[in-house]
Design an enzyme around this catalytic site. Structure first.
Site, PDB file in Angstrom:
ATOM      1  CE  LYS A  30       5.500  -7.988  -1.724  1.00  7.78           C
ATOM      2  NZ  LYS A  30       4.644  -7.072  -1.016  1.00  7.78           N
ATOM      3  CB  THR A  31       2.508  -9.490   3.466  1.00 11.90           C
ATOM      4  OG1 THR A  31       2.706  -9.006   1.982  1.00 11.90           O
ATOM      5  CG2 THR A  31       1.831  -8.597   4.340  1.00 11.90           C
ATOM      6  CG  ASP A 215       5.364  -4.406   0.718  1.00  9.36           C
ATOM      7  OD1 ASP A 215       6.053  -4.891   0.413  1.00  9.36           O
ATOM      8  OD2 ASP A 215       3.915  -4.656   0.776  1.00  9.36           O
ATOM      9  CD  GLU A 216       4.949  -4.404  -3.843  1.00  8.82           C
ATOM     10  OE1 GLU A 216       6.037  -4.742  -4.589  1.00  8.82           O
ATOM     11  OE2 GLU A 216       3.938  -5.213  -3.697  1.00  8.82           O
ATOM     12  CD  GLN A 246       6.614  -9.463  -8.404  1.00 10.89           C
ATOM     13  OE1 GLN A 246       5.484  -9.415  -8.452  1.00 10.89           O
ATOM     14  NE2 GLN A 246       7.093  -9.996  -7.422  1.00 10.89           N
ATOM     15  NE  ARG A 603       1.283 -11.529 -10.404  1.00  8.70           N
ATOM     16  CZ  ARG A 603       1.894 -11.406  -9.307  1.00  8.70           C
ATOM     17  NH1 ARG A 603       1.303 -11.185  -8.145  1.00  8.70           N
ATOM     18  NH2 ARG A 603       3.400 -11.472  -9.461  1.00  8.70           N
TER      19      ARG A 603
END
Length: 668
Positions: A30-31, A215-216, A246, A603
């Site tokens: 995504k970044t 973002d997020e 998330q 993770r």
């Protein structure tokens, strides 16, 4: 990460004429999409100074900035705004302070300042408030600010049990304004109120920020959503990137519902899903998908990867939490001995901070280096808070929190009853404590000696502030430390001379760092007021000092692990009342706990081990534990219940060798 964007990423980058929601699964790049999109917007002719990208942590903002700098040269990226939500809010408030009715040097209150002020208000006459409940009031006020509820609305809507908090909220906000201060939640709330009440100011900022990337997005609260809506305008010139699976910050006011709210507010909204994961083996993703499918979804998505299927996920059971810590420390030593690699490849993740203690002990005893995320921040040291409070008061004499912190640090023979009378007088007059010291009326309340001491202190603050502004600022700061005899104060108030020395070197490190901040990249000198505001924001945003984790095992909570990845992950304490947490079971909030477990699973890159105990010690008592319901939601064929089978003789021999090698390295 592949050199080329995949088709979904490519589409997310190129859609710029519609509001866009990108549902980005864990590890789906995504970044990269956000940074490539910034570059694409610039290449399409939108100057970087009209683009803003916002996220939640300084670390994420830095990462984004450095990636953009690889795609655009300095000239192309000039004026680009990449920051946290709160930095953007602070910028808006500082620019528009006059319209908001503030003076220029606005003070930022942290959690401690906020509690100090609330306690003062309660002890100085806010009726019906119980000082023992100050933490509850503080939490409630934060929830109101995050849910975009003003003091007037809170008072109207308050039930009987919340009325005291609503009255305190109103008094607290009035005091903040009187002290020319804002707290962390105000950094979003004040810009929203400003934009709603002043259309011309909103239009100015909409012209400044012509494209917004968030973002997020699943972590936004109601007030942050309002800010996004106002800045993006009716056309919806935005791309928001998030993952409802998330969303793990409901306790901080995060609203995963903001994802579906977009569809209601923007009929032209387009939705793109990023489902290809570049982090984890296929089996890890299959397990994660099956777990999270138990939650209801507005948008369905399934992660997949072409990194191979990978090993089964192991489940270890232990009789006690001590046995759990012992075995996992041994597993890490053994695995690293067998596979090679670094201790930095391993992470132990848990639901609550208290779970780390036994692991710390075992890792220490096995001579395994480790790093605990969330250990004491540089800003949390008393000496750092003291020196910053002196500087805060010098740039903003109306900062009552700073005044109260330093008036007797070092001691100036100004007692609590003097301060209480001073506080009463200042409250009646609606002025700051500092301004109250120089008023003639104060002499009717205090003895001449007390008034004289207070005025001496204020004169000294004024003179030093003048020197900092007109002469060499940092020479003046070092001189200030000498004048207050701060080194001697530390010697008198530290357990050992070595501790006093260490604390003084922290102070010097702070001053040197402020000096570096004072000269920005363009070589322009920044004012001390600007630097202090920036430092206060950094402090609040980064309570956990970011340290470089080198060859160390990482120990951290599941909340702290979000956004990170490790080749080998141990997810410990997979028990009912721990994960899912007892509070969540009682309040029927299992969905967020399931998302937390999902974050833990995703993770892991190569191997993942779950662990649970049949008996665990809590508050000095040993209690029986049940395995977490989440274990039963995972696909049985992908799990290996390791403790249920005997180890092969070869495996026992291997482990013996690993322990021997570790012992030799310890002796060496």
């Amino acid at each position: 990460m592949p050199p080329k964007l995949n088709p979904q990423q490519q589409a997310a980058v190129k859609i710029i004429d519609h509001p866009l929601l990108v549902l980005a699964g864990a590890g789906s790049g995504k970044t990269r999409v956000i940074t490539e999109k910034i570059a694409y917007l610039v290449q399409q002719g939108l100057p970087a100074r009209h683009i803003a990208a916002v996220t939640f942590t300084n670390k994420a903002a830095r990462e984004m900035k450095s990636r953009v700098s690889r795609l655009l040269d300095d000239k192309q990226s000039r004026g680009l705004r990449v920051s946290t939500f709160h930095s953007l809010g602070l910028d808006i408030i500082r620019t528009e302070h006059k319209t908001l009715g503030y003076k220029s040097a606005i003070t930022l209150f942290d959690e401690q300042d906020r509690l100090t002020l609330l306690r003062n208000l309660i002890s100085h006459g806010i009726k019906d408030c119980d000082i023992d409940l100050v933490d509850n009031y503080n939490r409630q006020i934060g929830q109101w600010k995050n849910a975009f509820v003003t003091p007037e609305q809170a008072t109207k809507q308050a039930e009987a049990d919340n009325l005291a908090a609503a009255i305190l909220y109103d008094a607290y906000n009035r005091s903040l304004k009187a002290y020319n201060a804002a707290d962390f939640d105000d950094l979003i709330l004040l810009p929203v109120l400003l934009f709603q009440q002043h259309p011309a100011v909103l239009e100015k900022w909409q012209n400044k920020i012509r494209y917004l990337l968030v973002d997020e997005y699943q972590d936004t609260n109601i007030t942050q959503y309002q800010l996004v809506r106002l800045l993006a305008g009716n056309l919806g010139r935005f791309t928001v990137v998030g993952d409802d699976d998330q969303s793990i910050y409901a306790w901080r006011g995060a609203q995963p519902e903001n994802l579906s709210q977009l569809q209601k507010d923007y009929s032209r909204l387009q939705v793109i899903k990023l489902e290809q994961n570049y982090r984890s083996a296929g089996r890890i993703l299959k397990v994660a998908n099956q777990l999270i499918a138990n939650n209801p979804h507005t948008f369905e998505k399934r992660l997949w990867s072409d990194l191979g299927y990978g090993d089964p996920l192991r489940v270890l059971s232990h009789k006690t939490d001590q046995a759990e810590a012992k075995q996992i420390a041994a597993e890490i030593v053994h695995h690293r001995f067998k596979q090679g690699g670094s201790y930095g490849d391993y992470a132990i993740l848990y639901r609550g901070n208290h779970q780390s203690r036994l692991f710390e002990r075992e890792l220490r005893e096995n001579n395994v280096p480790y790093f605990i995320s969330g250990s004491a921040s540089f800003f949390s040291y008393a000496e750092i808070k003291d020196v910053l409070a002196y500087l805060r008061l010098m740039v903003n004499p109306t900062d009552d929190a700073a005044f109260l912190r330093i008036i007797n640090t070092p001691r100036r023979e100004i007692g609590p009853s003097t301060l209480e009378k001073l506080g009463d007088y200042a409250n009646e007059r609606h002025i700051s404590l500092f301004d109250a010291c120089s008023e003639l009326g104060l002499q009717q309340r205090l003895s001449d000696k007390s008034v004289q001491r207070l005025r001496q202190f204020c004169d000294w603050i004024n003179n030093t502030a003048q020197k900092i502004e007109q002469e060499d600022a940092f020479k003046s700061i070092y001189l200030m430390l000498e004048q207050i005899n701060y080194q001697q104060w530390l010697q008198e108030n530290s357990k050992t001379p070595a501790a006093a020395e260490r604390r003084m070197s922290n102070v010097y490190e702070l001053v040197e760092w402020l000096q570096r901040l004072a000269s920005n990249e363009q070589g322009e000198e920044k004012s001390l007021a600007d630097i202090i505001a920036k430092v206060m924001l950094l402090d609040i945003l980064e309570r956990n000092q970011e340290q470089e984790v080198n060859d160390q095992v990482s120990l951290m909570t599941l909340h702290a692990a979000k956004g990170l990845e490790f080749p080998h992950v141990f997810l410990i304490g997979m028990e009912e009342n721990l994960l899912p947490h007892q509070n969540s079971i009682e309040t029927d909030n299992i969905e967020e706990e399931r998302r937390l477990a999902y974050v833990g699973i995703t993770r892991a890159q190569k191997t993942l081990t779950f662990s649970y105990c049949t008996h665990r010690k809590r508050y000095g008592e040993i209690n029986e534990s049940e395995p977490s319901r989440f274990l039963s939601e995972l696909p049985e064929e992908d799990l290996e219940w390791a403790n249920k089978k005997q180890l092969a003789p070869e495996e026992i021999k291997q482990r013996g060798k690993a322990s021997l090698a570790q012992l030799k390295s310890m002796l060496a």
